[in-house]
Scaffold this active site. Sequence first.
Site, mmCIF file in Angstrom:
data_model
loop_
_atom_site.group_PDB
_atom_site.id
_atom_site.type_symbol
_atom_site.label_atom_id
_atom_site.label_comp_id
_atom_site.label_asym_id
_atom_site.label_seq_id
_atom_site.Cartn_x
_atom_site.Cartn_y
_atom_site.Cartn_z
ATOM 1 N N LYS A 1 13.379 -76.229 20.829
ATOM 2 C CA LYS A 1 14.217 -77.412 20.995
ATOM 3 C C LYS A 1 13.388 -78.636 20.624
ATOM 4 C CE LYS A 1 17.654 -78.380 24.571
ATOM 5 N NZ LYS A 1 17.881 -78.330 26.023
HETATM 6 O O1 G3P Z 1 20.257 -79.270 28.406
HETATM 7 C C1 G3P Z 1 20.453 -80.618 28.507
HETATM 8 C C2 G3P Z 1 21.733 -81.092 29.109
HETATM 9 O O2 G3P Z 1 22.691 -80.129 29.239
HETATM 10 C C3 G3P Z 1 21.597 -82.128 30.143
HETATM 11 O O3 G3P Z 1 22.698 -82.287 30.981
HETATM 12 O O4 G3P Z 1 23.829 -83.194 32.971
HETATM 13 O O5 G3P Z 1 21.408 -83.762 32.533
HETATM 14 O O6 G3P Z 1 23.203 -84.747 31.144
HETATM 15 P P1 G3P Z 1 22.780 -83.562 31.959
#
Ligand code: G3P
Length: 218
Positions: free
Chosen positions: A83
Amino acid sequence: MKFFVDTADTDEIRDLAETGLVDGVTTNPSLVAKSGRDFVEVVKEICTIVDGPVSAEVTATEAGAMVDEGKKLAQIASNVTIKVPLTWDGLKACKALTQGGTMVNVTLCFSANQALLAAKAGATFISPFIGRLDDIGEDGVQLIRDIRTIYDNYDALSTQILSASIRSDEHVKQVAIAGSDVATVPPDVLRGLSQHPLTDKGLAAFLADWEKTGQTIL
Ligand code: G3P
């Protein structure tokens, strides 16, 4: 649509994988920090549970260093996906790593133009963060629709849309309607997709009626 699970919690991954619903896993530095575990160890363990792509994120910010970190992480298992952030250096690293045969997930995507660049740089996956766009008053799902349209316009673009930052069952439904290839979802959101109050109510009624028959199947 494939489901990836967005966590570095191996107990959760093991439990969810028993359903056969987990096609891959995504981690990020915040999720690794939350697990409290050694990064390489946790990625290694996840790769023993799940056969599909397992995203492990580089933390360098310069292209050459990202490639070096990516190559090291890719040695953990054949299903590790590197990533990289959607920066200019991240795009360079994406190109170098995919040319070398490593799967790359370009993350922190917030615009259709960024997604177009990632696809042209050879990304295996693009991760648009829909919840974080909603957080600032924009329409995260519209970004998925826009990227789908752009990618479908050009046969040469084979990058898979990996909808990320998913916070609700409505998000899951909407990105599936929009034609996302993958949704990466937190464990509780994935479990929640199986639930409906009428399922619970219907099951309770069936079991009550069955009880009255006095029969057993086994
Ligand atoms: O993998 C990264 C992503 O899904 C982050 O999610 O909820 O932290 O914006 P969030």
